[in-house]
Design a protein around this motif. Sequence first.
Motif, short mmCIF file in Angstrom:
data_model
loop_
_atom_site.label_atom_id
_atom_site.label_comp_id
_atom_site.label_asym_id
_atom_site.label_seq_id
_atom_site.Cartn_x
_atom_site.Cartn_y
_atom_site.Cartn_z
N TYR A 124 -0.43 40.95 11.38
CA TYR A 124 -0.38 39.79 10.48
C TYR A 124 0.65 38.79 10.98
O TYR A 124 1.50 39.10 11.80
N ARG A 125 0.57 37.57 10.43
CA ARG A 125 1.56 36.56 10.75
C ARG A 125 1.90 35.76 9.49
O ARG A 125 1.12 35.72 8.53
N LEU A 126 3.09 35.14 9.51
CA LEU A 126 3.50 34.25 8.42
C LEU A 126 2.83 32.89 8.65
O LEU A 126 2.34 32.61 9.75
N PRO A 127 2.83 32.01 7.62
CA PRO A 127 2.23 30.68 7.80
C PRO A 127 2.85 29.91 8.97
O PRO A 127 2.18 29.08 9.59
N ASN A 128 4.13 30.18 9.31
CA ASN A 128 4.75 29.48 10.44
C ASN A 128 4.36 30.09 11.78
O ASN A 128 4.90 29.71 12.82
N GLY A 129 3.47 31.07 11.75
CA GLY A 129 2.94 31.62 12.99
C GLY A 129 3.66 32.86 13.49
O GLY A 129 3.17 33.54 14.39
N LYS A 130 4.85 33.17 12.93
CA LYS A 130 5.59 34.33 13.44
C LYS A 130 4.83 35.62 13.11
O LYS A 130 4.48 35.85 11.95
N PRO A 131 4.61 36.47 14.10
CA PRO A 131 3.97 37.76 13.81
C PRO A 131 4.93 38.66 13.04
O PRO A 131 6.15 38.63 13.28
N ILE A 132 4.41 39.43 12.10
CA ILE A 132 5.24 40.34 11.30
C ILE A 132 4.65 41.74 11.38
O ILE A 132 3.44 41.91 11.48
#
Lengths: 493, 162
Positions: B24-32
């Motif tokens: 998954y990723r956050l809306p800012n694109g960072k993968p989590i």
Amino acid sequence: MTGFPFASVLVVNRGEIAARILRTVRGLGLRGLLIAHEIDGLTPALELADDVRLVSGTTPVAAFLDINQILATARAMGAEAIHPGYGFLSENAAFARAVEDADIVWIGPAPETIELMGDKVRARAFVGERGFPLAPSATEDDAPATFTERARALGAPLLLKPSAGGGGKGMRIVRDIAQLDDELTRARSEALRYFGDGRLFAERYIESPRHIEVQVLGDAHGDVVHLFERECSLQRRFQKIIEEAPSPALTEPERDEICAAAAGIARACRYRGAGTVEFIRDEGGFYFLEMNTRLQVEHPVTEMITGLDLVAEQLRVAAGHPLSFSQGEVRREGHAIEARIYAEDPARDFTPSTGPILRLRPPIGEGVRFDAGVLEGGQVSAAFDPMLAKLVVHGSDRAQALARARNALGELVVLGVTTNVAYLRRLLADLDVTAGRMHTGLIAEKPELAADVPLDPGALEALIAAAALSLPDVRGAADAIPDLQAAMGAWRN
Amino acid sequence: MQGYLTIGEEVHPLSIHPAPGGGYRLPNGKPIALRARGGRTQVEVGEAAHDLEIAVSGGSVWIHMDGRAHQVLWLDAVDYHAQESRSAQDGTVRAPMPGAVVSLLVQAGDTVGTGDAVMVIESMKLETTIRASRAGVVEGVLVGAGETFERGAVLVEIGEGA
């Protein structure tokens, strides 16, 4: 052969202190018995006890105050001694007498001593008559008709206390003497409700004093020793939060003086067992506050610096043994600090919190002791005092003890109920606290310490990510999207 | 967007998305990602990693991270907006803290003004006066003298009256 004239000890208490007492009782080869209320569910004390009986009442607290029910339970369990812990019936002379009348050994001072020290007015008179220092005061009993007038003459600020009280219950500070009448009415109503006795006394309220108390231990043969002092100046609404030993405020001659006064008071009332003489101290000197005729919540800091087990000493004294050491043999080493872990929300004016204990991971490490009253999987209800546990640390000096306490508080994990752990950590990093500049009003002067510290953006992102990935609903909603994209992709091709 | 997370007093809109190549990723694109490492849990956000302990209970996620515990409350978008509209003009007097009722000062049918004392409760050895959240007529007192209650429990309902 245990050297005890009793083979079993019933603990008439709950929470961390019940577990702490049972540990020593069983360690000495005695049977540990327990009463419990079902609302507490599974607790450390329950796991330690050899036998448990449930008690009940109109409220859970009432069950622990029901003398007849508790005595009947004690007899049914074959209890040969009773340890009352602190709070509840621990300073109830009628209970102590009833226990003795039932031919059960009472682990505590004589009922007459409890009565004397439990009546704050008689206790002050007793101590004053013997030349120990007291703060200026007015007592309702002396002449009820002129009490208000005499209280007014002391001037503000005043502290109103129930004559029959203790433990901070029903105490009120009067800063504006014009409000004295209102405050007296309030204090009387609270005193009646808590203690069934509306008599009051008023005392000059000493601004910004230190609270210093001395642990004493007496045997049934008239011998008394002191086990040095504890400083408990970090309080909120008269409730201690952090306690330590030794006090960073005392010089050696001052320490000798206050400890000798405490031992003198205990000797004068032929004190038997473990007790605490509380003093307030300001620049002018120290004044007798009250004597608590029981084991204190904060007794572990004394244990940490002296190496003694106070519950074991209580049991030996109750067994009739003379003290096994003299004053000169009491050693003191290093510095100990206790922090009380409460289920409360400092950011919301310290309102008590309730909930399940989803996770509990005690801190470990050198010099760290954790006395817990709850277990992972247990429940915190509003039925009792919100104290969950006590963290006690020992270090070679105060700075090391403070550092160890802060580290341990950072390692301690309690999830499922809001606690004061982060607040305690901030408090122990406060510059006045680390410098030892403490007084009983210090916490009230620093409300900013109670506010949650804002999260930095990186930590906030990490929390959001961790929460989102832990919630099946959120993952499910996110997973619904690729199907749609995949379908759209297939269609476009 | 999937809903909202409340952390402390602050509300944060939440949406995570599938990342290309899985995860998954956050809306800012960072993968989590959440990973178990040697009995401990780690959350990764882009290049950063934090050790933590997590316990989930219903919509509540409890997280211990960097020496602090946090309660993160999850509300999906529908529930969040429903709660928002309910809180306005509320005649429901709730317990600000767990405690016990000392005395009741009103009964059903009484007329009260905003701020009038309706009951005295006790918590942490202190008495607190509970006041009417709006003017109106008491429709019900839901606790009796001596009764204990949890934080957030409904104590008194105040209606508009006739």
